[in-house]
Design an enzyme around this catalytic site. Structure first.
Site, PDB file in Angstrom:
ATOM      1  CG  ASN A   6      -1.816   1.355   1.236  1.00  0.00           C
ATOM      2  OD1 ASN A   6      -1.219   2.390   1.118  1.00  0.00           O
ATOM      3  ND2 ASN A   6      -2.924   1.071   1.750  1.00  0.00           N
ATOM      4  CG  ASP A   8      -2.834   4.848   0.709  1.00  0.00           C
ATOM      5  OD1 ASP A   8      -3.139   4.474  -0.714  1.00  0.00           O
ATOM      6  OD2 ASP A   8      -3.861   4.370   1.460  1.00  0.00           O
ATOM      7  CG  HIS A   9       2.081   6.199   4.801  1.00  0.00           C
ATOM      8  ND1 HIS A   9       0.664   6.548   4.752  1.00  0.00           N
ATOM      9  CD2 HIS A   9       2.538   5.557   5.586  1.00  0.00           C
ATOM     10  CE1 HIS A   9       0.194   6.036   6.012  1.00  0.00           C
ATOM     11  NE2 HIS A   9       1.226   5.548   6.673  1.00  0.00           N
ATOM     12  NE  ARG A  17       7.454  21.412   2.507  1.00  0.00           N
ATOM     13  CZ  ARG A  17       8.758  21.698   2.257  1.00  0.00           C
ATOM     14  NH1 ARG A  17       9.320  21.725   1.187  1.00  0.00           N
ATOM     15  NH2 ARG A  17       9.461  21.735   3.468  1.00  0.00           N
ATOM     16  CG  HIS A  42      -8.208   4.286   1.218  1.00  0.00           C
ATOM     17  ND1 HIS A  42      -8.360   4.156   2.514  1.00  0.00           N
ATOM     18  CD2 HIS A  42      -9.473   4.713   0.547  1.00  0.00           C
ATOM     19  CE1 HIS A  42      -9.715   4.319   2.634  1.00  0.00           C
ATOM     20  NE2 HIS A  42     -10.404   4.650   1.463  1.00  0.00           N
ATOM     21  NE  ARG A  44      -9.300   8.558   4.103  1.00  0.00           N
ATOM     22  CZ  ARG A  44      -9.623   7.659   5.125  1.00  0.00           C
ATOM     23  NH1 ARG A  44      -8.605   6.680   5.198  1.00  0.00           N
ATOM     24  NH2 ARG A  44     -10.490   7.632   5.647  1.00  0.00           N
ATOM     25  NE  ARG A  48      -7.616  11.663   5.251  1.00  0.00           N
ATOM     26  CZ  ARG A  48      -7.857  10.916   6.257  1.00  0.00           C
ATOM     27  NH1 ARG A  48      -7.140  10.332   6.925  1.00  0.00           N
ATOM     28  NH2 ARG A  48      -9.196  11.123   6.485  1.00  0.00           N
ATOM     29  CD  GLU A  69      -6.918   0.008   1.368  1.00  0.00           C
ATOM     30  OE1 GLU A  69      -7.166   0.948   1.965  1.00  0.00           O
ATOM     31  OE2 GLU A  69      -6.134  -1.008   1.679  1.00  0.00           O
ATOM     32  CB  THR A 100      -9.309   1.733   7.060  1.00  0.00           C
ATOM     33  OG1 THR A 100      -8.733   2.305   6.127  1.00  0.00           O
ATOM     34  CG2 THR A 100     -10.566   0.990   7.046  1.00  0.00           C
ATOM     35  CD  GLU A 150      -7.034  -5.905   3.111  1.00  0.00           C
ATOM     36  OE1 GLU A 150      -7.551  -5.466   2.110  1.00  0.00           O
ATOM     37  OE2 GLU A 150      -6.377  -5.192   3.801  1.00  0.00           O
ATOM     38  CG  HIS A 193      -5.535  -1.933   9.246  1.00  0.00           C
ATOM     39  ND1 HIS A 193      -5.052  -1.115  10.532  1.00  0.00           N
ATOM     40  CD2 HIS A 193      -5.806  -1.015   8.348  1.00  0.00           C
ATOM     41  CE1 HIS A 193      -5.408  -0.043  10.393  1.00  0.00           C
ATOM     42  NE2 HIS A 193      -5.759   0.251   9.087  1.00  0.00           N
ATOM     43  N   GLY A 194      -2.005  -2.785   9.972  1.00  0.00           N
ATOM     44  CA  GLY A 194      -1.029  -2.958  11.277  1.00  0.00           C
ATOM     45  C   GLY A 194      -0.185  -3.677  11.147  1.00  0.00           C
ATOM     46  N   GLY A 215       1.366  -1.318   4.371  1.00  0.00           N
ATOM     47  CA  GLY A 215       1.534  -0.259   3.692  1.00  0.00           C
ATOM     48  C   GLY A 215       2.749   0.724   4.854  1.00  0.00           C
TER      49      GLY A 215
HETATM   50  N1  PXP Z   1      -5.879  -2.845   4.493  1.00  0.00           N
HETATM   51  C1  PXP Z   1      -6.714  -1.967   4.431  1.00  0.00           C
HETATM   52  C2  PXP Z   1      -8.201  -2.094   4.003  1.00  0.00           C
HETATM   53  C3  PXP Z   1      -6.494  -0.550   4.924  1.00  0.00           C
HETATM   54  O1  PXP Z   1      -7.262   0.523   4.905  1.00  0.00           O
HETATM   55  C4  PXP Z   1      -4.966  -0.316   5.012  1.00  0.00           C
HETATM   56  C5  PXP Z   1      -4.468   0.985   5.263  1.00  0.00           C
HETATM   57  O2  PXP Z   1      -4.565   1.869   4.320  1.00  0.00           O
HETATM   58  C6  PXP Z   1      -4.009  -1.435   4.881  1.00  0.00           C
HETATM   59  C7  PXP Z   1      -4.547  -2.727   4.525  1.00  0.00           C
HETATM   60  C8  PXP Z   1      -2.666  -1.244   5.319  1.00  0.00           C
HETATM   61  O3  PXP Z   1      -2.391  -0.931   6.713  1.00  0.00           O
HETATM   62  P1  PXP Z   1      -1.163  -0.650   6.946  1.00  0.00           P
HETATM   63  O4  PXP Z   1      -0.792   0.793   6.401  1.00  0.00           O
HETATM   64  O5  PXP Z   1      -1.311  -0.514   8.387  1.00  0.00           O
HETATM   65  O6  PXP Z   1       0.034  -1.593   6.675  1.00  0.00           O
END
Ligand code: PXP
Length: 248
Positions: A6, A8-9, A17, A42, A44, A48, A69, A100, A150, A193-194, A215
């Site tokens: 992922n 996104d970051h 910026r 993702h 959103r 963001r 996502e 999330t 998931e 996630h996490g 991510g």
């Molecule tokens: N799965 C979903 C549905 C998420 O929303 C996220 C975070 O965007 C992740 C996985 C990845 O989570 P993490 O960034 O904590 O690895």
């Protein structure tokens, strides 16, 4: 077990910026070359981090598997139908959440989820639903004809972080039980996630899980392991500046 990164970051840093670097498209290429079997972003509602431009360009550059996502809104379904990612993961979305916060309650939102799953499958887009490791939710995903889920590993990750006071083996067992139940129903099982470099070993032992979405931890590590090279490159340029391009 496949790894989907992922990114996104990467977009979060760019949006800090409101500029053009780092580009999630470049990040996706690096992840793929390093062995990631998929790229996840993702999109959103508040844009963001990931922007519409990103998903359009990622669709043209990602050669592995592009997973977007999104919340099951009319706007997002329309974007998915146009961009045509390989997969959409339906997630709940709250405006002021940092990330999330939990799985989508498919029982509560049954009508809309069923409609959106149908619309996406009709557009030949694979569908996954982000759900907590809860058997009622998983059975309902089957009812709604979701081909993939998931499983939310967030609670397991929180329990792991709490060390001895957190009962992570119990959370892991919930995930394993949910994964077994889903697979028995014919649902393809993903999770995420996490997840981190510290807790990954436990989740990687669940045989029914085919893919992990990771991510924050990967991008955090990238920032640190990449910092040494980045500083050295800048210092080298300062020591030996390149010739300036001629301005016409
Ligand atoms: N799965 C979903 C549905 C998420 O929303 C996220 C975070 O965007 C992740 C996985 C990845 O989570 P993490 O960034 O904590 O690895």
């Amino acid at each position: 077990m496949r790894l989907a990164v992922n990114i996104d970051h990467i977009a979060t840093i760019r949006e800090a910026r409101k500029t053009d670097e780092p580009d999630p498209v470049a990040a996706a290429v690096i992840c793929e070359l390093a062995g990631a079997q998929g790229i996840t972003v993702h999109l959103r509602g508040d844009r963001r981090h990931i922007q519409d431009r990103d998903v359009e360009l990622l669709r043209r550059t990602v050669t592995t598997h592009l997973n977007i996502e999104m919340a099951g809104t009319t706007e997002m379904v329309r974007i998915a139908q146009t961009v045509k990612p390989d997969q959409v993961t339906l997630v709940p979305e709250r405006k002021d959440e940092v990330t999330t916060e939990g799985g989508l309650d498919v029982v509560l939102h049954s009508g809309n989820v069923e409609k959106v799953v149908g619309q996406l499958l009709d557009a030949r887009i694979d569908v996954s639903i982000f759900v907590d490791p809860d058997l009622e939710q998983i059975r309902h995903c089957h009812k709604l004809r979701a081909p993939k889920i998931e499983i939310n590993t967030g609670k397991f990750a929180d329990a792991w972080k709490s060390g001895k006071s957190g009962n992570w083996p119990a959370e892991l067992e919930k995930i394993a039980t949910a994964a077994r139940a889903a697979k028995k129903l014919g649902i393809v099982v993903l999770a995420g996630h996490g997840l981190t470099y510290r807790n990954i070993d436990a989740i990687a032992t669940v045989p029914e899980i085919e893919e992990l979405n990771i991510g924050h931890s990967i991008i955090s590590r990238a920032a640190l392991v990449g910092l040494d090279a980045a500083v050295r490159e800048m210092a080298a340029l300062m020591r030996a500046p390149r010739r300036l391009p001629t301005v016409r």
